[in-house]
Design a protein around this motif. Structure first.
Motif, PDB file in Angstrom:
ATOM      1  N   UNK A 431     -55.354  23.064   2.815  1.00  0.00           N
ATOM      2  CA  UNK A 431     -55.072  23.364   2.281  1.00  0.00           C
ATOM      3  C   UNK A 431     -54.277  24.703   2.682  1.00  0.00           C
ATOM      4  N   UNK A 432     -52.367  25.277   3.131  1.00  0.00           N
ATOM      5  CA  UNK A 432     -52.258  26.026   3.112  1.00  0.00           C
ATOM      6  C   UNK A 432     -51.021  26.454   1.726  1.00  0.00           C
ATOM      7  N   UNK A 433     -51.174  27.518   0.957  1.00  0.00           N
ATOM      8  CA  UNK A 433     -50.408  28.097  -0.472  1.00  0.00           C
ATOM      9  C   UNK A 433     -49.502  28.622   0.188  1.00  0.00           C
ATOM     10  N   UNK A 438     -49.567  29.717   6.795  1.00  0.00           N
ATOM     11  CA  UNK A 438     -48.372  28.829   7.706  1.00  0.00           C
ATOM     12  C   UNK A 438     -47.915  28.803   8.350  1.00  0.00           C
ATOM     13  N   UNK A 439     -47.488  30.322   8.869  1.00  0.00           N
ATOM     14  CA  UNK A 439     -47.496  30.642  10.042  1.00  0.00           C
ATOM     15  C   UNK A 439     -48.408  30.880  11.245  1.00  0.00           C
ATOM     16  N   UNK A 440     -49.566  30.822  10.668  1.00  0.00           N
ATOM     17  CA  UNK A 440     -50.705  31.035  11.006  1.00  0.00           C
ATOM     18  C   UNK A 440     -51.112  29.645  11.597  1.00  0.00           C
ATOM     19  N   UNK A 441     -51.018  28.866  11.419  1.00  0.00           N
ATOM     20  CA  UNK A 441     -51.103  26.838  11.364  1.00  0.00           C
ATOM     21  C   UNK A 441     -49.461  26.795  12.175  1.00  0.00           C
ATOM     22  N   UNK A 442     -48.755  26.331  11.958  1.00  0.00           N
ATOM     23  CA  UNK A 442     -47.260  26.129  12.202  1.00  0.00           C
ATOM     24  C   UNK A 442     -46.224  27.429  13.287  1.00  0.00           C
ATOM     25  N   UNK A 443     -47.115  28.589  13.914  1.00  0.00           N
ATOM     26  CA  UNK A 443     -46.629  29.647  14.451  1.00  0.00           C
ATOM     27  C   UNK A 443     -45.516  30.171  13.728  1.00  0.00           C
ATOM     28  N   UNK A 444     -44.799  31.063  14.049  1.00  0.00           N
ATOM     29  CA  UNK A 444     -43.704  32.650  13.390  1.00  0.00           C
ATOM     30  C   UNK A 444     -42.608  31.866  13.450  1.00  0.00           C
ATOM     31  N   UNK A 445     -42.279  30.920  13.704  1.00  0.00           N
ATOM     32  CA  UNK A 445     -40.651  30.020  13.681  1.00  0.00           C
ATOM     33  C   UNK A 445     -41.063  28.934  12.659  1.00  0.00           C
ATOM     34  N   UNK A 446     -41.623  28.727  12.304  1.00  0.00           N
ATOM     35  CA  UNK A 446     -42.267  27.582  10.906  1.00  0.00           C
ATOM     36  C   UNK A 446     -41.838  28.219   9.410  1.00  0.00           C
ATOM     37  N   UNK A 447     -40.692  26.847   8.642  1.00  0.00           N
ATOM     38  CA  UNK A 447     -40.225  27.964   7.581  1.00  0.00           C
ATOM     39  C   UNK A 447     -40.244  26.560   6.596  1.00  0.00           C
ATOM     40  N   UNK A 448     -39.975  26.775   5.099  1.00  0.00           N
ATOM     41  CA  UNK A 448     -39.270  26.196   4.309  1.00  0.00           C
ATOM     42  C   UNK A 448     -37.984  26.196   3.765  1.00  0.00           C
ATOM     43  N   UNK A 449     -37.238  24.551   3.754  1.00  0.00           N
ATOM     44  CA  UNK A 449     -35.946  24.954   2.953  1.00  0.00           C
ATOM     45  C   UNK A 449     -36.040  23.627   2.042  1.00  0.00           C
ATOM     46  N   UNK A 450     -35.633  24.632   1.307  1.00  0.00           N
ATOM     47  CA  UNK A 450     -35.170  23.602  -0.449  1.00  0.00           C
ATOM     48  C   UNK A 450     -33.987  23.384  -0.244  1.00  0.00           C
ATOM     49  N   UNK A 451     -34.611  22.286  -0.827  1.00  0.00           N
ATOM     50  CA  UNK A 451     -32.653  21.352  -1.566  1.00  0.00           C
ATOM     51  C   UNK A 451     -32.624  21.313  -2.900  1.00  0.00           C
ATOM     52  N   UNK A 452     -31.315  20.879  -3.498  1.00  0.00           N
ATOM     53  CA  UNK A 452     -30.814  20.435  -4.463  1.00  0.00           C
ATOM     54  C   UNK A 452     -29.633  19.452  -4.610  1.00  0.00           C
ATOM     55  N   UNK A 453     -29.918  18.288  -5.160  1.00  0.00           N
ATOM     56  CA  UNK A 453     -28.489  17.591  -5.858  1.00  0.00           C
ATOM     57  C   UNK A 453     -29.010  17.942  -7.315  1.00  0.00           C
ATOM     58  N   UNK A 454     -27.739  18.056  -7.983  1.00  0.00           N
ATOM     59  CA  UNK A 454     -27.037  17.429  -9.236  1.00  0.00           C
ATOM     60  C   UNK A 454     -27.087  16.526  -9.393  1.00  0.00           C
ATOM     61  N   UNK A 455     -26.261  16.156 -10.713  1.00  0.00           N
ATOM     62  CA  UNK A 455     -25.378  15.196 -11.311  1.00  0.00           C
ATOM     63  C   UNK A 455     -24.470  15.075 -10.403  1.00  0.00           C
ATOM     64  N   UNK A 456     -24.115  13.176 -10.112  1.00  0.00           N
ATOM     65  CA  UNK A 456     -22.971  13.343 -10.248  1.00  0.00           C
ATOM     66  C   UNK A 456     -22.753  13.884  -8.080  1.00  0.00           C
ATOM     67  N   UNK A 457     -23.243  14.271  -7.230  1.00  0.00           N
ATOM     68  CA  UNK A 457     -23.554  14.644  -6.011  1.00  0.00           C
ATOM     69  C   UNK A 457     -24.286  13.419  -5.559  1.00  0.00           C
ATOM     70  N   UNK A 458     -23.918  13.510  -3.992  1.00  0.00           N
ATOM     71  CA  UNK A 458     -24.674  12.481  -3.046  1.00  0.00           C
ATOM     72  C   UNK A 458     -25.333  13.041  -2.055  1.00  0.00           C
TER      73      UNK A 458
END
Length: 496
Positions: A431-433, A438-458
């Protein structure tokens, strides 16, 4: 690359110049005379070039490069750049014009503003709109719309540009000048207000590859562990304010304010006490008297505390000789620097950037250095090595599963929304928390991208990687009332 020259104020096209020296009118560096400059501190873009021409083209080029006219071009990122020519040196005998231009333009550079004292706490947009009146500039993006402060300026004959840059500094914001262009005409002029320009590019620059060398400079000449702060002299008083008698307790318990007005750092004193006897480290502070412009004890404390935090340790700077500058780097971006032999790992922001379109080369000034840990848990190094040996797809052992959980549930009544979304990544039975794992396993360029969608948005919208709600590079996402519009859906993806 092509420069388009347009007439002031009609935007009528007068002529062009290109980087190709086979063209009759071209521009080049001429020993450092061509280049674009941007900085985090200024936000605006400056440009200088030497334009060459034949003798029979002298009058035409002189008309093109007349101060007040405009230059339009596509920058190296494909964005439209629009600048006003400020100066021109016309040399018909030598066959060239040397020009300088800026995108803040005469509208803000030539305009001067008077001394000003705000009658009440005002937002950054209030101040900027006040000082750019009738310039054609308007507020674009504003990432700090609600923060308000009471500011004043006593100096007179200050340019409108200098004043709005002073506003940004006192709001700890950074500005970006942006233009909406149709053809060769400017439709809109925007000033974007950002908490911080740029983003983390996940770009790694390594010594003996993209970097020639990293020189470390350490200086303790301005180090102190105790400060006696003196502020402004209130109207009607004969003496300046100090912190004497001010009641304050550090919520973190590190800094101590004495009754006489001295602000001390006992922790730093453990290392830097002037006493020879190292068993008595409650005294021997390195004292400094500092003068500030603060008009209240509260603001004086903040200024003194900021200064003490910056000076209670050695000042370490780095001189980085960059061999290869990434093509898409922009002012404000964060890059990661590596010197494996020295065990030196840093992150740094691009504070200044100069780029020559005629030679297609650039130089960057880096700053805001942070030391990054290289102490990776051995079990994660071993896991990374093991994953590298595995064949893709074999028995699903290389499957990567990202999970998001909420520390306070995911259903809330009315507006009582307060939780932290946490990320965990399952891979190879581990488990990577944290970002480090994360960088130790996937490298220095690994990153997390969060996204959000509100009501009415497609569609989902990306959350900025530098969003202040994110911690540990996105492994923690703090969600409050302002982040949810009736119903919102959040998701997170791993990129490497």
């Amino acid at each position: 690359m092509i420069l388009y020259f347009a007439k002031h104020p009609t935007f009528d096209l007068i002529g062009t110049a290109s980087t190709s020296q086979t063209d009759s009118i071209y521009f080049s560096d001429n020993g450092g005379q061509e280049g674009e400059y941007q900085s985090v501190a200024g936000g605006y873009r400056s440009y200088g070039a030497t334009v060459y021409f034949r003798p029979d083209q002298s009058a035409h080029v002189k008309e093109m490069t007349a101060p007040g006219n405009y230059i339009l071009y596509k920058d190296r990122n494909g964005d439209s750049a629009w600048l006003t020519i400020l100066t021109c040196e016309h040399d018909p005998l030598s066959g060239y014009d040397t020009i300088t231009a800026e995108d803040a333009s005469m509208d803000l550079i030539n305009e001067t503003v008077d001394a000003y004292s705000a009658p009440k706490a005002m937002t950054i947009a209030d101040y900027i709109n006040l000082f750019v009146t009738d310039s054609g500039f308007e507020i674009g993006v504003n990432e700090i719309p609600d923060l308000a402060r009471t500011l004043s300026w006593e100096s007179e004959e200050t340019t409108a540009l200098a004043r709005i840059l002073s506003v940004a500094t006192q709001f700890y914001a950074e500005l970006n000048f942006r233009f909406e262009v149709s053809g060769i005409a400017v439709i809109k002029k925007y000033i974007d207000i950002r908490k911080s320009l740029g983003r983390d590019r996940r770009e790694e620059l390594t010594v003996d590859a993209q970097i020639n060398s990293i020189v470390t400079n350490t200086d303790v000449s301005d180090l102190y562990t105790s400060v006696y702060a003196i502020g402004a002299t209130p109207e009607g008083s004969d003496s300046a304010i100090t912190l004497k008698g001010y009641n304050w307790t550090d919520p973190d318990g590190r800094y101590v304010l004495l009754a006489d007005g001295s602000l001390r750092d006992p922790v730093a004193n453990q290392t830097w006490s002037r006493l020879v006897d190292r068993t008595a480290l409650t005294s021997g502070f390195i004292n400094r008297i500092k003068t500030y412009e603060a008009k209240t004890q509260a603001t004086l404390l903040n200024s003194a505390l900021d200064g003490l935090k910056k000076s209670n340790h050695p000042a370490v700077t780095y001189t980085v000789d960059i061999a290869i500058l990434p093509n898409d780097i922009q002012v404000g971006d964060t890059v990661h620097l590596r010197d494996e032999k020295e065990g030196l790992f840093l992150s740094a922001r691009v504070l200044e950037l100069t780029y020559s379109y005629s030679t297609e080369t650039g130089t960057a000034t880096l700053g805001d250095y942070l030391i990054e840990s290289s102490e990776i848990d051995p079990q994660y190094r071993a896991l990374a090595q093991e994953l590298a040996k595995q064949n893709k797809g074999k028995d699903g052992t290389d499957a990567v599963v990202l999970s998001v959980s909420s520390v306070n549930g995911n259903m809330f009544k009315n507006t009582g929304i307060s939780t932290i979304l946490t990320v965990s990544i399952s891979v190879g039975g581990s488990i990577l928390d944290t970002a480090e794992k994360m960088h130790a396993v996937f490298g220095a360029k690994a990153y997390l991208q969060w996204q959000v969608k509100n009501v009415g948005e497609l569609e989902f919208t990306d959350v900025s990687l530098t969003d202040t709600r994110l911690s540990d590079e996105g492994f923690l996402f703090t969600v409050g009332v302002a982040d949810v519009n009736n119903k919102s859906t959040f998701k997170c993806e791993l990129y490497y």
